[in-house]
Design a protein around this motif. Structure first.
Motif, mmCIF file in Angstrom:
data_model
loop_
_atom_site.group_PDB
_atom_site.id
_atom_site.type_symbol
_atom_site.label_atom_id
_atom_site.label_comp_id
_atom_site.label_asym_id
_atom_site.label_seq_id
_atom_site.Cartn_x
_atom_site.Cartn_y
_atom_site.Cartn_z
ATOM 1 N N PRO A 1 40.999 40.088 38.091
ATOM 2 C CA PRO A 1 40.361 39.063 37.251
ATOM 3 C C PRO A 1 40.857 37.668 37.622
ATOM 4 O O PRO A 1 41.984 37.479 38.057
ATOM 5 C CB PRO A 1 40.797 39.454 35.828
ATOM 6 N N GLN B 1 34.583 35.101 32.096
ATOM 7 C CA GLN B 1 34.687 35.572 33.477
ATOM 8 C C GLN B 1 33.376 36.242 33.888
ATOM 9 O O GLN B 1 32.934 37.213 33.272
ATOM 10 C CB GLN B 1 35.852 36.552 33.626
ATOM 11 N N LEU C 1 41.688 31.866 34.075
ATOM 12 C CA LEU C 1 40.975 30.710 33.542
ATOM 13 C C LEU C 1 41.875 29.959 32.586
ATOM 14 O O LEU C 1 42.508 30.552 31.706
ATOM 15 C CB LEU C 1 39.705 31.153 32.799
#
Length: 736
Positions: A84, A76, A87
Motif C-alpha cells: 500500500p 488509496q 498517504l
C-alpha cells in the motif's frame, strides 16, 4: 421654619439619590419577574400571534423529502501492487475535498439527467401542466410559485437546467473521521429523491472507473507510440555499432576487456611465482658464493646437502677420513693400509669437488634463468598494458556506440515493462468507491418540522413579548407606586387615593357617602400624615395642587376636607378661579363664591355652602369668573379673608389650580401652612412633576408631601407584594 423644611427636602432628595444608586447596583430578579407579569397579556398575545404565524407558514410550506446514500471511499486507488502507498493526512483531506467537489459537479448531474432520461420526463410533465393551466383562474397564476421560464429550453439547455436543480438539492458530508461519505438528495417527491440519490452514487462510481480506465488507455497509447520510437532508435544504434566493428575489425569492448584482464591476471600470477623462485635461488646463490673460500662450509651448505651424489660423497669422505685417522694411529704413515686408505680418500675428495662444482654451476644457471624469466614476464605485462592503452585510445568511438546501444536497450526494456503493467491495470476493473447503503424511499418529510417551527415561533414570540414589555417599561416615564414617587421626587408620600369603579359613584363624594371603605381609610391615612407632619404646630391651611389638570387634586381636596371635618370645623375653599369644579361636584345652585366675597359683592354667609350630614364641613366655591385671577389671589384682600377664615375654622383645605399651566398655585403656596402635591398614577410624567415641584421649592413653599391619586391596587401588586389591599379591615357597625 420654611427654610428648614426646604433644607430637609434637599437632604431627602440627596438621600433618595444615594439610595437609588445603591439599588441600581443590586440586580433585583423579582423586579424583572414583576415587569413580565405586568405585561403578561401582551406577552401572551404576541406569543400566540407568532405561533399562529408559524402554523400558517407550516400550512404554506411544501413537504420536502430527503434520501441518503452511504458510500465507502478509500483514498488509496486499487492497484496490482501489493504494497500500500503511504498517504499523508494532507493528501487524505485533499482527496475527500476533491470527492465532494466531484459528486456535486455538473458533470455528474448531467450524467444523472441522461441516465434517467429526465429531459423527456420533464417535457411530459410540462405538457400535462399546460393542460391543467387552461382551467386555472387569474388567482392561480398570481400566486403560483412555479416558474415556466424553462418551457422554451432546447434539449442541451434543459440538461444544464435540470443538472443545476440537482446540484442545488444535493448535499455531501462525512469523510472527516472515517472513510464514509453521506450523499443526501432533497425533493418534493419521495420516490424521486431516492431514485436520483442512487443514480448520483452510481454515476459517481462509474465516472471514477471511466476516468481511471481512460487515463490507463491514454498512458498505454503513449507507451506504445514511445516504444515504437525507442525500438527504431535501438535498431539504428545497433546497426551503427555493427558497421563500426566490421569497419575497424574490432570485437566487443567487453570481451576485449575481459581477455586483457585474464591475460594480465595470468601474467601477474606467473610474475609472482617467478619472483618467488628467483628469491629462493638468489638466497642459495649468495650462500654458495660466500662459502667458496671455505670448503667445509661449502660442503655443508644446503644445496650441496640436498644433492644426492654430493651428499653421498660427503658421507663417504667423512667415513674414509675417520678410517685414515684410525690407521694413522695404529700403523703410521708408511703402512700399506694407510697408503691405500689415503688413496681412496683422495679419490673421493676429488669426486666430491667435481660434484660440488656441478651443484654451484647449476645454482648459478638457475639464478640467471630466474632473473631472465622475471624480466621477461615484466616485459610481457608492460607490453600488454601498452596494448590495452592503445586499444582504449582506438576504441573510444566503439565504447560510445556501445553505451548508446545499452542506454537505448535499457529505456526500451523499461517502456516494455510499463506497457505490460498498463495492460494488466486496464484489465483490472476494481474500484476504491463502494456503495454501503442505497437510498430507500423516505416515509416522512423532513421539512417542514412542525414541532421545531412551533417551538421557535413560541420562543420568538415570548422573547419578543418580553422585549416589548421591558421596552414599554423603560419608555413609561410615569409614576406607578408610592415608591416611584419617593424615589423620583424629593417628597414624602402621604398616601394614595384608590381608583374606583363607576358603579360606586362619584369619587369626589366617596368619603361623604361611606366613610367605612378602603378609599376612606386611605384618605384618613393622608389626614393622619398631615396632622403629624408637625406635631408642635400642625398645618391649618393646606393647599392641594398638581402639575397639570385632571390629576385628581379636586377629588383629593374634597375627600380630605371631609375627613378633616371629623376632627374640627373645616372649610373647603376653591381657589381654582380658572376652571372651578367643586360647585358641580356638590350639585350646588349657589353662584356666589370666593370671588364675590373678595370683591365685596357678597358676604361669606351668603356664599357659604354647608354640607348635609357633615355639620363641620363648609364649602366655598370659586364664585363668578374674573378677568385676572392671579391679581385677586395675590391681593391683600385675599390674605385678610384667609386670616379671617383661620379664626372661624380649625382646618382650611384649598383646592388650587395646577402648577405648570398657571402660576396661581405658586402665589398661594406662600400664603398657606403647607402644600400637598397630587400625582396621578400611570398618568403624570416624571419630568413634569419634577418641574412643578422645583417651581414650588424655588418659591420656598412648604411641600409637606405627595399623594398618588387614582391608584389601582391590583396593578400596584405587580410592582411588589407590599402594596395595598382593596379590602376594608373591620366590621361595619349595625345602625339602630
Amino acid at each position: 421654619m420654611k427654610e428648614v423644611l426646604v433644607e430637609n427636602g434637599q437632604e431627602k432628595l440627596e438621600m433618595s439619590g444615594s439610595v437609588n444608586r445603591v439599588d441600581e447596583d443590586v440586580i433585583d430578579l423579582g423586579e424583572y419577574w414583576r415587569t413580565i407579569m405586568r405585561a403578561k397579556w401582551l406577552i401572551v398575545i404576541i406569543a400566540l400571534s407568532c405561533v399562529l404565524a408559524g402554523v400558517l407558514s407550516i400550512k404554506k410550506m411544501t413537504p420536502m423529502y430527503k434520501a441518503s446514500v452511504r458510500i465507502l471511499a478509500d483514498p488509496q486507488k486499487p492497484t496490482t501492487n501489493l504494497e500500500p502507498a503511504n498517504l499523508t493526512p494532507n493528501l487524505v483531506s485533499l482527496f475527500y475535498q476533491t470527492q465532494y467537489e466531484l459528486i456535486t459537479s455538473r458533470k455528474i448531474a448531467e450524467s444523472v439527467v441522461e441516465k434517467l432520461d429526465m429531459v423527456e420526463l420533464y417535457r411530459n410533465q410540462q405538457r400535462s401542466t399546460d393542460q391543467k393551466e387552461e382551467d386555472k383562474t387569474i388567482f392561480d397564476f398570481l400566486f403560483s410559485s412555479n416558474s415556466d421560464s424553462s418551457k422554451d429550453y432546447s434539449d442541451e439547455d434543459l440538461v444544464i437546467y435540470l443538472a443545476k436543480r440537482i446540484q442545488q438539492s444535493l448535499e455531501v458530508s462525512g469523510g472527516r473521521q472515517s472513510q464514509i461519505i453521506n450523499l443526501t438528495y432533497q425533493s418534493k417527491d419521495p420516490e424521486e429523491a431516492a431514485l436520483i440519490a442512487n443514480a448520483i452514487s452510481e454515476s459517481y462510481i462509474q465516472y471514477g472507473l471511466s476516468s481511471r480506465q481512460g487515463e490507463v488507455q491514454d498512458t498505454e497509447n503513449w507507451l506504445v507510440e514511445q516504444s515504437r520510437v525507442l525500438k527504431s532508435a535501438l535498431q539504428e544504434s545497433e546497426q551503427k555499432l555493427s558497421q563500426y566493428r566490421i569497419q575497424e575489425g574490432l570485437v566487443d569492448t567487453t570481451q576485449q576487456q575481459n581477455l586483457v584482464n585474464s591475460q594480465l591476471q595470468s601474467l601477474n600470477s606467473e610474475l609472482i611465482n617467478a619472483q618467488t623462485r628467483l628469491s629462493e635461488i638468489e638466497e642459495q646463490y649468495f650462500a654458495l658464493e660466500k662459502a667458496k673460500s671455505n670448503p667445509e662450509e661449502l660442503y655443508s651448505s644446503g644445496p650441496v646437502l640436498q644433492n644426492g651424489s654430493a651428499n653421498s660423497l660427503v658421507i663417504e669422505q667423512g667415513r674414509l677420513l675417520q678410517r685414515v685417522n684410525e690407521l694413522f694411529e695404529r700403523y703410521g704413515e708408511k703402512h700399506p693400509n694407510m697408503i691405500a686408505a689415503r688413496s681412496e680418500l683422495k679419490s673421493v675428495t676429488e669426486n666430491l669437488a667435481i660434484e660440488v662444482n656441478k651443484v654451484v654451476e647449476n645454482i648459478q644457471k638457475e639464478y640467471r634463468l630466474a632473473q631472465v624469466q622475471v624480466s621477461n614476464i615484466q616485459k610481457l605485462i608492460k607490453g600488454t598494458k601498452d596494448d590495452v592503452q592503445s586499444a582504449q585510445e582506438k576504441n573510444y568511438s566503439l565504447i560510445s556506440l556501445e553505451r548508446e546501444v545499452e542506454n537505448n536497450r535499457r529505456i526500451y526494456d523499461n517502456f516494455q515493462v510499463s506497457l505490460l503493467e498498463s495492460n494488466v491495470i486496464r484489465n483490472y476493473s476494481a474500484s476504491n468507491i463502494h456503495i454501503i447503503d442505497k437510498a430507500s424511499i423516505p416515509k416522512l418529510p423532513f421539512q417542514p418540522n412542525p414541532k421545531l417551527i412551533l417551538m421557535i415561533s413560541l420562543s420568538f414570540g415570548l422573547l419578543l413579548g418580553i422585549a416589548l414589555a421591558f421596552l414599554r417599561e423603560a419608555m413609561d416615564n410615569t409614576f406607578k407606586t408610592p415608591d416611584d414617587v419617593e424615589q423620583k421626587l424629593p417628597l414624602t408620600v402621604l398616601g394614595i387615593t384608590p381608583s374606583l369603579i363607576k358603579k360606586v359613584g362619584a369619587p369626589e363624594l366617596q368619603y361623604i357617602t361611606d366613610s367605612l371603605t378602603p378609599f376612606a381609610e386611605n384618605i384618613n391615612t393622608i389626614r393622619t400624615g398631615l396632622v403629624f407632619s408637625n406635631t408642635d404646630n400642625p398645618p391649618k391651611t393646606i393647599l392641594v395642587t398638581s402639575a397639570n389638570s385632571n390629576e385628581g387634586k379636586s377629588t383629593l381636596a374634597i375627600n380630605l376636607a371631609t375627613a378633616f371635618s371629623h376632627l374640627g370645623r373645616t372649610l373647603l375653599l376653591e381657589v381654582d378661579l380658572r376652571k372651578p369644579s367643586i360647585a358641580k361636584s356638590f350639585s350646588s345652585n349657589k353662584k356666589l363664591g370666593l370671588t364675590d366675597v373678595l370683591s365685596g359683592s357678597s358676604i361669606f354667609d351668603e356664599a357659604n355652602h354647608l354640607i348635609k350630614n357633615e355639620g363641620n364641613l363648609s364649602v366655598l366655591a370659586s364664585g363668578g369668573m374674573v378677568r385676572n385671577p392671579i391679581d385677586l389671589l395675590s391681593s391683600n384682600k385675599f390674605e385678610e379673608v384667609l386670616q379671617d377664615f383661620k379664626l372661624h375654622y380649625d382646618y382650611i383645605i384649598l383646592d388650587g389650580p395646577p402648577t405648570l399651566p398657571v402660576s396661581d398655585s405658586c402665589i398661594l403656596a406662600n400664603k398657606v401652612d403647607g402644600v400637598i402635591f397630587a400625582v396621578k398614577s400611570q398618568y403624570t410624567k416624571v419630568k413634569v412633576a419634577k418641574e412643578a415641584v422645583s417651581r414650588l421649592s424655588n418659591l420656598n413653599a412648604n411641600l409637606i408631601g405627595a399623594v398618588l391619586t387614582v391608584a389601582d391596587s391590583k396593578k400596584m401588586r405587580n410592582y411588589g407584594e407590599h402594596f395595598y389591599s382593596d379590602e376594608y379591615y373591620g366590621e361595619r357597625p349595625t345602625r339602630v
